[in-house]
Enzyme design. Structure first.
Site, short mmCIF file in Angstrom:
data_model
loop_
_atom_site.label_atom_id
_atom_site.label_comp_id
_atom_site.label_asym_id
_atom_site.label_seq_id
_atom_site.Cartn_x
_atom_site.Cartn_y
_atom_site.Cartn_z
CB SER A 67 -0.91 0.04 1.22
OG SER A 67 -1.67 -1.13 1.33
N1 SAH Z 1 -1.17 -3.46 3.58
C1 SAH Z 1 -0.63 -4.42 2.64
C2 SAH Z 1 -1.59 -4.44 1.47
C3 SAH Z 1 -1.37 -5.48 0.47
S1 SAH Z 1 -2.52 -5.44 -0.85
C4 SAH Z 1 0.75 -3.95 2.23
O1 SAH Z 1 1.00 -2.75 2.34
O2 SAH Z 1 1.58 -4.73 1.81
C5 SAH Z 1 -3.89 -6.31 -0.19
C6 SAH Z 1 -3.64 -7.72 0.26
O3 SAH Z 1 -4.91 -8.27 0.59
C7 SAH Z 1 -3.03 -8.65 -0.78
O4 SAH Z 1 -1.90 -9.26 -0.25
C8 SAH Z 1 -4.13 -9.67 -1.06
O5 SAH Z 1 -3.66 -10.97 -1.33
C9 SAH Z 1 -4.89 -9.63 0.26
N2 SAH Z 1 -6.27 -10.12 0.17
C10 SAH Z 1 -7.21 -9.91 -0.77
N3 SAH Z 1 -8.34 -10.54 -0.48
C11 SAH Z 1 -8.11 -11.19 0.71
C12 SAH Z 1 -8.91 -12.02 1.53
N4 SAH Z 1 -10.16 -12.34 1.23
N5 SAH Z 1 -8.36 -12.50 2.66
C13 SAH Z 1 -7.08 -12.19 3.02
N6 SAH Z 1 -6.28 -11.41 2.27
C14 SAH Z 1 -6.79 -10.91 1.13
#
Ligand code: SAH
Length: 218
Positions: A67
Site C-alpha cells: 500500500s
Molecule cells: N497493507 C498491505 C496491502 C497489500 S494489498 C501492504 O502494504 O503490503 C492487499 C492484500 O490483501 C493482498 O496481499 C491480497 O492478497 C490480500 N487479500 C485480498 N483478499 C483477501 C482475503 N479475502 N483475505 C485475506 N487477504 C486478502
C-alpha cells in the site's frame, strides 16, 4: 546499491516521506514516528528498494501491491483516533508493512492473508525486525478470525463490494473498523460499534485498493 548504502540514504529519504505525509494531512505523531523508523525498503524486492520511500504503491508479486505510505498512515491514524487499541485484526497482510506499523503501535496484531507465499515473506520480515506481537493466519480474511475475536480494531487492506457481516460481528463494542468499500469507485469507511447491535458509519475519503477476493492460495 549495497545494503548499507540503502540504509544510509533511507534515513534521509524516510525523513522526506514523513514531511510529505505531514503535509498531506497525517498529524498523529506516533504514526509519523513509526514511519520514520521502519525500513520500508525491506518490504519490497531489492530491485524496487530505491523507490521504497516514494509515496506510492509498488508491486509485490501475485498481482498485489504494498500500500501507498499515505494510505497506511491514514488508516492507522483513523484507527487510533478512537483511542489506544489492544487487539487489532488486519485483513490482507501483503508485504507486512502495515502489519509492522500496527505491531509498533498496538499490543497484539492478528493478520490474515489469502496468498501463502506473501504471508511467509511477511512473517520472515517481521521476525528480522524482531516484531513478535503478531499472529498470522493463512485464510480468506473475509470471514475475519473468529477464534481470536472480538477485536477493538480491524483494518482491511482490500476492498469488498459490501462490508462482510463477519467483520462487523467480530468488532468489540467500542471497536473501530477501517475498510475500503466498492468496485471501480471505492471509498474508505470508518465503522464504530457503539453498542451490541448499533454501528455508526462514516466515509473518510475516496480510495483505490485491490479487491477483497474469496478463497485462499498456497
Ligand atoms: N497493507 C498491505 C496491502 C497489500 S494489498 C501492504 O502494504 O503490503 C492487499 C492484500 O490483501 C493482498 O496481499 C491480497 O492478497 C490480500 N487479500 C485480498 N483478499 C483477501 C482475503 N479475502 N483475505 C485475506 N487477504 C486478502
Amino acid at each position: 546499491m549495497d545494503i548499507q548504502g540503502i540504509g544510509m540514504t533511507s534515513r534521509r529519504t524516510r525523513e522526506r516521506l514523513v514531511t510529505r505525509l505531514y503535509e498531506a494531512g497525517i498529524k498523529d505523531p506516533q504514526v509519523l514516528e513509526v514511519i520514520r523508523q521502519l525500513p520500508r525498503h525491506l518490504f519490497v524486492d531489492e530491485a524496487l528498494a530505491h523507490r521504497a520511500y516514494e509515496d506510492t504503491a509498488l508491486p509485490i508479486g501475485f498481482n498485489q501491491t504494498i500500500s501507498q505510505p499515505y494510505t497506511v498512515a491514514r488508516m492507522t491514524e483513523a484507527l487510533l483516533a478512537a483511542g489506544p487499541r489492544k487487539r487489532v485484526l488486519e485483513i490482507g497482510t501483503g508485504s507486512g508493512y502495515q502489519t509492522a506499523v500496527l505491531a509498533c503501535l498496538v499490543a497484539q496484531t492478528y493478520s490474515v492473508e489469502r496468498i501463502l507465499p506473501l504471508q511467509e515473506r511477511a512473517r520472515t520480515r517481521l521476525q528480522q525486525l524482531n516484531l513478535r506481537n503478531v499472529h498470522f493466519k493463512h485464510a480468506d480474511g473475509g470471514f475475519g478470525w473468529a477464534e481470536k475475536g472480538p477485536f477493538d480494531g480491524i483494518i482491511c487492506a482490500a476492498a469488498p463490494e459490501e462490508i462482510p457481516e463477519e467483520l462487523l460481528q467480530q468488532l468489540a463494542v467500542g471497536g473501530r473498523l477501517i475498510i475500503p468499500v466498492g468496485g471501480a469507485s471505492q471509498e474508505l469507511r470508518q465503522v464504530d460499534r457503539i453498542d451490541e447491535g448499533q454501528y455508526r458509519q462514516q466515509a473518510l475519503e475516496g480510495a483505490r485498493f485491490v479487491p477483497l477476493l474469496s478463497g485462499s492460495i498456497r
